[in-house]
Structures are given as C-alpha cells and as structure tokens.
Motif scaffolding. Structure first.
Motif, PDB file in Angstrom:
ATOM      1  N   GLU A   1      -6.751   3.531   2.810  1.00 34.57           N
ATOM      2  CA  GLU A   1      -6.288   4.452   1.778  1.00 34.57           C
ATOM      3  C   GLU A   1      -4.832   4.800   2.044  1.00 34.57           C
ATOM      4  O   GLU A   1      -4.438   5.085   3.180  1.00 34.57           O
ATOM      5  CB  GLU A   1      -7.141   5.715   1.802  1.00 34.57           C
ATOM      6  N   SER A   2      -4.047   4.756   0.981  1.00 34.13           N
ATOM      7  CA  SER A   2      -2.638   5.119   1.092  1.00 34.13           C
ATOM      8  C   SER A   2      -2.329   6.198   0.071  1.00 34.13           C
ATOM      9  O   SER A   2      -3.199   6.609  -0.692  1.00 34.13           O
ATOM     10  CB  SER A   2      -1.756   3.896   0.833  1.00 34.13           C
ATOM     11  N   THR A   3      -1.077   6.619   0.064  1.00 31.60           N
ATOM     12  CA  THR A   3      -0.659   7.606  -0.922  1.00 31.60           C
ATOM     13  C   THR A   3      -0.683   7.023  -2.330  1.00 31.60           C
ATOM     14  O   THR A   3      -0.719   7.762  -3.302  1.00 31.60           O
ATOM     15  CB  THR A   3       0.758   8.123  -0.598  1.00 31.60           C
ATOM     16  N   LYS A   4      -0.715   5.680  -2.435  1.00 30.84           N
ATOM     17  CA  LYS A   4      -0.715   5.005  -3.736  1.00 30.84           C
ATOM     18  C   LYS A   4      -2.112   4.625  -4.223  1.00 30.84           C
ATOM     19  O   LYS A   4      -2.392   4.683  -5.409  1.00 30.84           O
ATOM     20  CB  LYS A   4       0.113   3.725  -3.672  1.00 30.84           C
ATOM     21  N   SER A   5      -2.973   4.159  -3.296  1.00 28.06           N
ATOM     22  CA  SER A   5      -4.249   3.582  -3.729  1.00 28.06           C
ATOM     23  C   SER A   5      -5.234   3.444  -2.574  1.00 28.06           C
ATOM     24  O   SER A   5      -4.910   3.728  -1.426  1.00 28.06           O
ATOM     25  CB  SER A   5      -4.013   2.198  -4.346  1.00 28.06           C
ATOM     26  N   VAL A   6      -6.430   2.973  -2.907  1.00 29.96           N
ATOM     27  CA  VAL A   6      -7.433   2.618  -1.911  1.00 29.96           C
ATOM     28  C   VAL A   6      -7.685   1.120  -2.058  1.00 29.96           C
ATOM     29  O   VAL A   6      -7.906   0.630  -3.156  1.00 29.96           O
ATOM     30  CB  VAL A   6      -8.750   3.397  -2.129  1.00 29.96           C
ATOM     31  N   SER A   7      -7.627   0.399  -0.940  1.00 32.24           N
ATOM     32  CA  SER A   7      -7.853  -1.043  -0.960  1.00 32.24           C
ATOM     33  C   SER A   7      -8.996  -1.401  -0.025  1.00 32.24           C
ATOM     34  O   SER A   7      -9.165  -0.773   1.021  1.00 32.24           O
ATOM     35  CB  SER A   7      -6.597  -1.791  -0.511  1.00 32.24           C
TER      36      SER A   7
ATOM     37  N   GLU B   1     -12.135   0.205   4.302  1.00 30.62           N
ATOM     38  CA  GLU B   1     -11.140   0.562   3.295  1.00 30.62           C
ATOM     39  C   GLU B   1      -9.874   1.061   3.966  1.00 30.62           C
ATOM     40  O   GLU B   1      -9.915   1.629   5.055  1.00 30.62           O
ATOM     41  CB  GLU B   1     -11.664   1.677   2.384  1.00 30.62           C
TER      42      GLU B   1
ATOM     43  N   LEU C   1       0.817  -1.213   0.000  1.00 28.91           N
ATOM     44  CA  LEU C   1       0.000   0.000   0.000  1.00 28.91           C
ATOM     45  C   LEU C   1       0.850   1.263   0.000  1.00 28.91           C
ATOM     46  O   LEU C   1       0.463   2.274  -0.560  1.00 28.91           O
ATOM     47  CB  LEU C   1      -0.912   0.024   1.228  1.00 28.91           C
TER      48      LEU C   1
END
Length: 123
Positions: free
Chosen positions: A60-66, A58, A35
């Motif tokens: 959320e990271s600096t790259k994406s949401v999982s 969920e 993440l």
C-alpha cells in the motif's frame, strides 16, 4: 535507461528474485517508483506454502494498493520485519534492505533476465 541488477531474475508484475538459498524476493525500483511512498506491507506468513504467480500479499502506498505476486513456489522461510515496520525502505533500497520475503523454493514461474525486464518496462 534504468539499470537492473544482472544477478537477479524478474517478473512481468515487477518482482525481483535472488536465486540464493533461500531465495530472496522484493519489488523492483520501477514498481517502487510507480507506487509512490510505500506506507504498508502485507506479506505472507513464515511457514506458508505459496505458488508461483499467486497473490501473496499487498503493498500500500499513498497512491494505491497493489497486489504482490510470488515468482516462485515453495515455503516462506522469512519475512523482512524491518520493511514491515519501516515500509519506506522499499522506496529507499528496493534491491537491498527493502527485500520482502525469503522462500525455500520448490519451483519457479516465468522469469525474465535483467535485459528482458528492461525491454518489458521500456527502460
């Protein structure tokens, strides 16, 4: 080779489960690393009834949401408000202070041992 705590169970979606009472759930260091820097957590509400394998929140990271999946069915007993307020602890200590929520378990989904999870991730 990655070292996964032997006392925990794992899911193919990269959650871990401590089968204490109530059960403690978090995400693995594999997920936290993939993440990147976690910046926001949406966790299930205390008292919510959840089902094993269902989406319960969920990350959320600096790259994406999982999506966050529950490895167990039951009632949410507690959420880690420290992690909600300071989501970076998920990256810093995913198996300790970075736990996400606790559940009074009524059933479990498919779980892996540490060795099976290591094989699943190629670690």
């Amino acid at each position: 080779m990655a070292d996964f705590p032997e006392n925990l169970k794992y899911t193919t979606e990269h959650e871990w489960l401590d089968q204490s009472t109530p059960a403690v759930i978090g995400v693995t260091d594999v997920a936290a690393e993939a993440l990147g820097d976690v910046v926001y957590l949406e966790l299930p509400e205390v008292g919510a009834t959840i089902e094993a394998g269902s989406v319960v929140g969920e990350i959320e990271s600096t790259k994406s949401v999982s999506e966050l999946y529950s490895p167990v069915s039951g009632t949410v007993a507690e959420v880690n408000t420290e992690a909600v307020d300071n989501p970076e602890i998920v990256n810093q200590d995913p198996y300790g202070k970075g736990w996400l929520f606790k559940v009074e378990v009524s059933g479990t989904g498919e779980l892996l041992t540490a060795a099976q999870y290591a094989e699943h991730t190629g670690a």
